[in-house]
Design a protein around this motif. Structure first.
Motif, PDB file in Angstrom:
ATOM      1  N   LEU A   9      21.559  12.306  16.139  1.00  0.00           N
ATOM      2  CA  LEU A   9      20.842  12.844  15.545  1.00  0.00           C
ATOM      3  C   LEU A   9      21.696  15.005  15.482  1.00  0.00           C
ATOM      4  CD1 LEU A   9      17.197  12.643  17.192  1.00  0.00           C
ATOM      5  CD2 LEU A   9      17.717  12.708  14.747  1.00  0.00           C
ATOM      6  N   LEU A  10      22.630  14.655  16.472  1.00  0.00           N
ATOM      7  CA  LEU A  10      23.600  16.112  16.545  1.00  0.00           C
ATOM      8  C   LEU A  10      24.424  15.595  15.368  1.00  0.00           C
ATOM      9  CD1 LEU A  10      24.179  16.030  20.197  1.00  0.00           C
ATOM     10  CD2 LEU A  10      23.080  17.460  18.870  1.00  0.00           C
ATOM     11  N   LEU A  11      25.266  14.714  15.248  1.00  0.00           N
ATOM     12  CA  LEU A  11      25.467  14.815  14.148  1.00  0.00           C
ATOM     13  C   LEU A  11      24.883  15.707  12.783  1.00  0.00           C
ATOM     14  CD1 LEU A  11      28.549  14.072  12.895  1.00  0.00           C
ATOM     15  CD2 LEU A  11      27.560  11.692  12.157  1.00  0.00           C
ATOM     16  N   LEU A  12      23.745  14.883  12.425  1.00  0.00           N
ATOM     17  CA  LEU A  12      22.652  15.479  11.589  1.00  0.00           C
ATOM     18  C   LEU A  12      22.902  16.681  10.899  1.00  0.00           C
ATOM     19  CD1 LEU A  12      21.664  14.450   8.439  1.00  0.00           C
ATOM     20  CD2 LEU A  12      19.474  13.455  10.307  1.00  0.00           C
ATOM     21  N   SER A  13      22.015  17.165  12.404  1.00  0.00           N
ATOM     22  CA  SER A  13      22.161  18.262  12.103  1.00  0.00           C
ATOM     23  C   SER A  13      23.097  19.095  12.257  1.00  0.00           C
ATOM     24  CB  SER A  13      21.529  18.747  13.905  1.00  0.00           C
ATOM     25  OG  SER A  13      22.051  18.563  14.744  1.00  0.00           O
ATOM     26  N   GLY A  14      24.935  18.889  12.612  1.00  0.00           N
ATOM     27  CA  GLY A  14      25.514  19.886  12.059  1.00  0.00           C
ATOM     28  C   GLY A  14      26.245  19.385  11.057  1.00  0.00           C
ATOM     29  N   LEU A  15      25.835  18.007  10.296  1.00  0.00           N
ATOM     30  CA  LEU A  15      26.577  18.146   9.206  1.00  0.00           C
ATOM     31  C   LEU A  15      25.535  19.398   8.227  1.00  0.00           C
ATOM     32  CD1 LEU A  15      28.152  16.511   7.311  1.00  0.00           C
ATOM     33  CD2 LEU A  15      26.770  14.636   7.351  1.00  0.00           C
ATOM     34  N   LEU A  19      27.076  22.228   5.625  1.00  0.00           N
ATOM     35  CA  LEU A  19      26.398  22.572   4.214  1.00  0.00           C
ATOM     36  C   LEU A  19      25.713  23.315   3.828  1.00  0.00           C
ATOM     37  CD1 LEU A  19      26.411  18.094   3.729  1.00  0.00           C
ATOM     38  CD2 LEU A  19      28.299  19.970   3.068  1.00  0.00           C
ATOM     39  N   ALA A  20      25.209  23.384   4.512  1.00  0.00           N
ATOM     40  CA  ALA A  20      23.922  24.891   4.150  1.00  0.00           C
ATOM     41  C   ALA A  20      25.577  26.125   3.357  1.00  0.00           C
ATOM     42  CB  ALA A  20      23.016  25.289   4.927  1.00  0.00           C
ATOM     43  N   GLY A  21      26.173  26.648   3.886  1.00  0.00           N
ATOM     44  CA  GLY A  21      27.375  27.050   3.356  1.00  0.00           C
ATOM     45  C   GLY A  21      27.344  27.143   1.882  1.00  0.00           C
ATOM     46  N   TYR A  22      27.347  25.818   1.452  1.00  0.00           N
ATOM     47  CA  TYR A  22      27.664  25.382   0.200  1.00  0.00           C
ATOM     48  C   TYR A  22      26.494  25.290  -0.572  1.00  0.00           C
ATOM     49  CZ  TYR A  22      31.941  23.320   1.731  1.00  0.00           C
ATOM     50  OH  TYR A  22      32.893  22.818   2.631  1.00  0.00           O
ATOM     51  N   ARG A  23      25.110  26.391  -0.637  1.00  0.00           N
ATOM     52  CA  ARG A  23      24.080  25.522  -0.839  1.00  0.00           C
ATOM     53  C   ARG A  23      23.484  26.726  -2.141  1.00  0.00           C
ATOM     54  NH1 ARG A  23      20.878  20.972  -0.886  1.00  0.00           N
ATOM     55  NH2 ARG A  23      21.568  20.746   1.965  1.00  0.00           N
ATOM     56  N   MET A  24      24.390  28.069  -2.059  1.00  0.00           N
ATOM     57  CA  MET A  24      24.434  29.164  -2.695  1.00  0.00           C
ATOM     58  C   MET A  24      25.079  29.137  -3.705  1.00  0.00           C
ATOM     59  SD  MET A  24      21.752  30.789  -1.431  1.00  0.00           S
ATOM     60  CE  MET A  24      20.536  29.840  -0.241  1.00  0.00           C
ATOM     61  N   ALA A  25      26.274  28.232  -4.226  1.00  0.00           N
ATOM     62  CA  ALA A  25      27.011  27.870  -4.956  1.00  0.00           C
ATOM     63  C   ALA A  25      26.309  28.139  -6.380  1.00  0.00           C
ATOM     64  CB  ALA A  25      27.747  26.887  -4.970  1.00  0.00           C
ATOM     65  N   TYR A  26      25.174  27.304  -6.469  1.00  0.00           N
ATOM     66  CA  TYR A  26      24.575  27.079  -7.737  1.00  0.00           C
ATOM     67  C   TYR A  26      23.747  28.794  -8.637  1.00  0.00           C
ATOM     68  CZ  TYR A  26      20.504  25.915 -10.728  1.00  0.00           C
ATOM     69  OH  TYR A  26      19.340  26.385 -12.078  1.00  0.00           O
ATOM     70  N   PHE A  27      22.893  28.773  -7.385  1.00  0.00           N
ATOM     71  CA  PHE A  27      22.541  30.728  -7.628  1.00  0.00           C
ATOM     72  C   PHE A  27      23.585  32.007  -8.530  1.00  0.00           C
ATOM     73  CE2 PHE A  27      19.430  29.530  -4.443  1.00  0.00           C
ATOM     74  CZ  PHE A  27      18.558  29.034  -5.203  1.00  0.00           C
ATOM     75  N   ARG A  51      31.872  32.003   2.198  1.00  0.00           N
ATOM     76  CA  ARG A  51      31.864  33.969   2.291  1.00  0.00           C
ATOM     77  C   ARG A  51      30.613  33.933   2.475  1.00  0.00           C
ATOM     78  NH1 ARG A  51      31.615  38.614   1.184  1.00  0.00           N
ATOM     79  NH2 ARG A  51      30.706  38.205  -0.696  1.00  0.00           N
ATOM     80  N   LEU A  52      29.158  34.195   1.531  1.00  0.00           N
ATOM     81  CA  LEU A  52      28.171  34.400   1.941  1.00  0.00           C
ATOM     82  C   LEU A  52      27.120  34.608   3.130  1.00  0.00           C
ATOM     83  CD1 LEU A  52      26.631  36.876   0.409  1.00  0.00           C
ATOM     84  CD2 LEU A  52      25.692  34.888  -1.155  1.00  0.00           C
ATOM     85  N   MET A  53      27.456  32.873   3.560  1.00  0.00           N
ATOM     86  CA  MET A  53      26.646  32.376   4.105  1.00  0.00           C
ATOM     87  C   MET A  53      27.105  32.712   5.398  1.00  0.00           C
ATOM     88  SD  MET A  53      24.157  31.315   2.755  1.00  0.00           S
ATOM     89  CE  MET A  53      23.458  29.712   3.952  1.00  0.00           C
ATOM     90  N   LYS A  54      28.107  32.496   6.107  1.00  0.00           N
ATOM     91  CA  LYS A  54      29.089  32.433   6.463  1.00  0.00           C
ATOM     92  C   LYS A  54      27.848  33.542   7.853  1.00  0.00           C
ATOM     93  CE  LYS A  54      32.888  32.293   7.899  1.00  0.00           C
ATOM     94  NZ  LYS A  54      33.978  32.570   7.705  1.00  0.00           N
ATOM     95  N   GLY A  55      27.699  33.302   8.894  1.00  0.00           N
ATOM     96  CA  GLY A  55      26.760  33.645   9.342  1.00  0.00           C
ATOM     97  C   GLY A  55      25.501  34.192   9.513  1.00  0.00           C
ATOM     98  N   ASN A  56      24.897  32.495   8.285  1.00  0.00           N
ATOM     99  CA  ASN A  56      23.440  33.019   7.639  1.00  0.00           C
ATOM    100  C   ASN A  56      23.285  32.027   7.628  1.00  0.00           C
ATOM    101  OD1 ASN A  56      23.056  35.333   7.159  1.00  0.00           O
ATOM    102  ND2 ASN A  56      24.038  35.740   5.531  1.00  0.00           N
ATOM    103  N   ARG A  57      24.193  30.334   7.776  1.00  0.00           N
ATOM    104  CA  ARG A  57      23.593  28.937   8.024  1.00  0.00           C
ATOM    105  C   ARG A  57      22.288  29.043   8.625  1.00  0.00           C
ATOM    106  NH1 ARG A  57      29.545  26.612   8.261  1.00  0.00           N
ATOM    107  NH2 ARG A  57      29.544  27.881   9.634  1.00  0.00           N
TER     108      ARG A  57
END
Length: 140
Positions: A9-15, A19-27, A51-57
């Protein structure tokens, strides 16, 4: 065994947070009107997303974690529909029609709710993108 579950669960939450840093690439790619090859723009979109998700993940992950109760609300409808469908396959006579109808009703409830939830999550992601880019202004 419990230690393995906790580590998983720790590995899954960290991953998930990573990976949330890549979620805005589509937009970002949808907003990008610069020229260049599709591959170059794709790499630029991913870099800009990180860059945009740094601090917002974490905020983004917590935002999507808030949808878990909605999924938990939909899950019984889907499981009930599936169980009733399985019961209808071993029944006979008039019970088959009743059980099949109930299975269809629960299935439609589950699918309709899932579609609306997916659309709502996508809209929330788009609003989140607008907020972190500064294009969204709150009404006061």
């Amino acid at each position: 065994m419990i230690l393995m579950v906790i580590l998983f669960l720790l590995l899954l939450s960290g991953l998930t947070v990573r990976l949330a840093g890549y979620r805005m690439a589509y937009f970002i790619a949808a907003d990008d009107d610069r020229s260049g090859t599709e591959l170059e723009r794709g790499f630029e979109s991913v870099s800009e997303s990180v860059r945009l998700m740094k601090g917002n993940r974490c905020t983004y992950c917590l935002l999507h974690l808030s949808f878990l109760p909605w999924f938990a609300l939909l899950l019984p409808a889907g499981l009930t529909g599936g169980a009733i469908y399985m019961l209808s396959s071993v029944s006979s006579g008039a019970a088959v029609f009743l059980l099949s109808t109930l299975a269809i009703v629960f299935g439609v409830i589950f699918l309709t709710g899932s579609i609306f939830l997916m659309l709502y999550r996508r809209t929330v992601s788009a609003a989140f993108y607008s907020v972190i880019t500064g294009n969204f202004h709150f009404a006061e």
